[in-house]
Design a protein around this motif. Structure first.
Motif, PDB file in Angstrom:
ATOM      1  N   ILE A  36       2.348   4.660  -7.594  1.00  0.00           N
ATOM      2  CA  ILE A  36       3.082   4.173  -6.429  1.00  0.00           C
ATOM      3  C   ILE A  36       4.569   4.152  -6.770  1.00  0.00           C
ATOM      4  N   PRO A  47      -0.516   1.108  -9.740  1.00  0.00           N
ATOM      5  CA  PRO A  47      -0.678  -0.038  -8.853  1.00  0.00           C
ATOM      6  C   PRO A  47      -1.093  -1.270  -9.651  1.00  0.00           C
ATOM      7  N   THR A  65      -4.885  -2.388  -6.072  1.00  0.00           N
ATOM      8  CA  THR A  65      -4.922  -0.952  -5.835  1.00  0.00           C
ATOM      9  C   THR A  65      -5.155  -0.661  -4.358  1.00  0.00           C
ATOM     10  N   GLU A  68      -1.768  -1.915  -2.416  1.00  0.00           N
ATOM     11  CA  GLU A  68      -0.554  -1.139  -2.652  1.00  0.00           C
ATOM     12  C   GLU A  68      -0.711   0.347  -2.421  1.00  0.00           C
ATOM     13  N   ALA A  69      -1.935   0.862  -2.555  1.00  0.00           N
ATOM     14  CA  ALA A  69      -2.111   2.310  -2.533  1.00  0.00           C
ATOM     15  C   ALA A  69      -3.152   2.810  -1.536  1.00  0.00           C
ATOM     16  N   PRO A 113      -4.246   7.999  -0.344  1.00  0.00           N
ATOM     17  CA  PRO A 113      -2.992   7.358  -0.751  1.00  0.00           C
ATOM     18  C   PRO A 113      -2.174   6.945   0.480  1.00  0.00           C
ATOM     19  N   PRO A 115       1.087   4.277   1.647  1.00  0.00           N
ATOM     20  CA  PRO A 115       2.134   3.310   1.290  1.00  0.00           C
ATOM     21  C   PRO A 115       1.896   1.955   1.948  1.00  0.00           C
ATOM     22  N   SER A 119       4.967  -0.450  -1.654  1.00  0.00           N
ATOM     23  CA  SER A 119       5.041   0.926  -2.159  1.00  0.00           C
ATOM     24  C   SER A 119       5.596   1.854  -1.084  1.00  0.00           C
ATOM     25  N   VAL A 122       3.005   6.846  -2.316  1.00  0.00           N
ATOM     26  CA  VAL A 122       1.789   6.768  -3.124  1.00  0.00           C
ATOM     27  C   VAL A 122       1.269   8.188  -3.258  1.00  0.00           C
TER      28      VAL A 122
END
Length: 156
Positions: A36, A47, A65, A68-69, A113, A115, A119, A122
């Motif tokens: 990220i 992450p 995880t 954030e991702a 992935p 964001p 983040s 990603v």
């Protein structure tokens, strides 16, 4: 909240907290690692984040995880335990945190992935791309250890 990472900086402020945290090393089917781009310092990282009350450190890694991702994972092993007292994270609210992070290896379960507020980007990153990305040395150590597939976790 903004953050500044200090590593071996004698002018860094003194730590006033230690918080248990987890980072997650997870690879896709092509062997690329999930990274990220943090919104608080614009650096690329695994992450991860602080452990909440009532959860295990593996649950922390799974939650962070996903948050954030956008990726769902299952924790399967320990990459390492990172407790360098000369690695400090200074936050704009006055907290200066001494490093205490457990990097966990996880299997990719699903998700794309995505964001988040933490983040801005990603993506899956090939090992050959790492040198071209801004990554803090302490985070790069974890990433390198993850790619090494050590027999025993790093403790340091």
């Amino acid at each position: 909240m903004a953050r500044i990472e200090h590593l071996n900086n004698p002018a860094a402020p003194k730590a006033n907290s230690i918080v248990s945290a987890a980072t997650t090393f997870v690879q896709d089917g092509m062997g690329r690692v999930l990274l990220i781009r943090r919104t608080d310092n614009e650096l690329w990282a695994l992450p991860g984040g602080a452990q909440d009350f009532g959860e295990t450190i593996a649950e922390t890694a799974v939650r962070e995880t996903a948050e954030e991702a956008g990726i769902r994972v299952e924790v399967v092993d320990v990459v390492g335990i990172y407790t360098n007292p000369h690695h400090l994270v200074e936050y704009s609210d006055g907290e200066v945190r001494q490093q205490f992070s457990i990097c966990l290896r996880a299997n990719y379960i699903g998700g794309e992935p995505t964001p988040s507020s933490e983040s801005s980007e990603v993506r899956w990153v090939d090992m050959t791309e790492l040198d071209s990305l801004p990554i803090h040395p302490s985070m790069r150590l974890r990433i390198d250890h993850g790619f090494e597939n050590r027999d025993k976790p790093y403790i340091g």
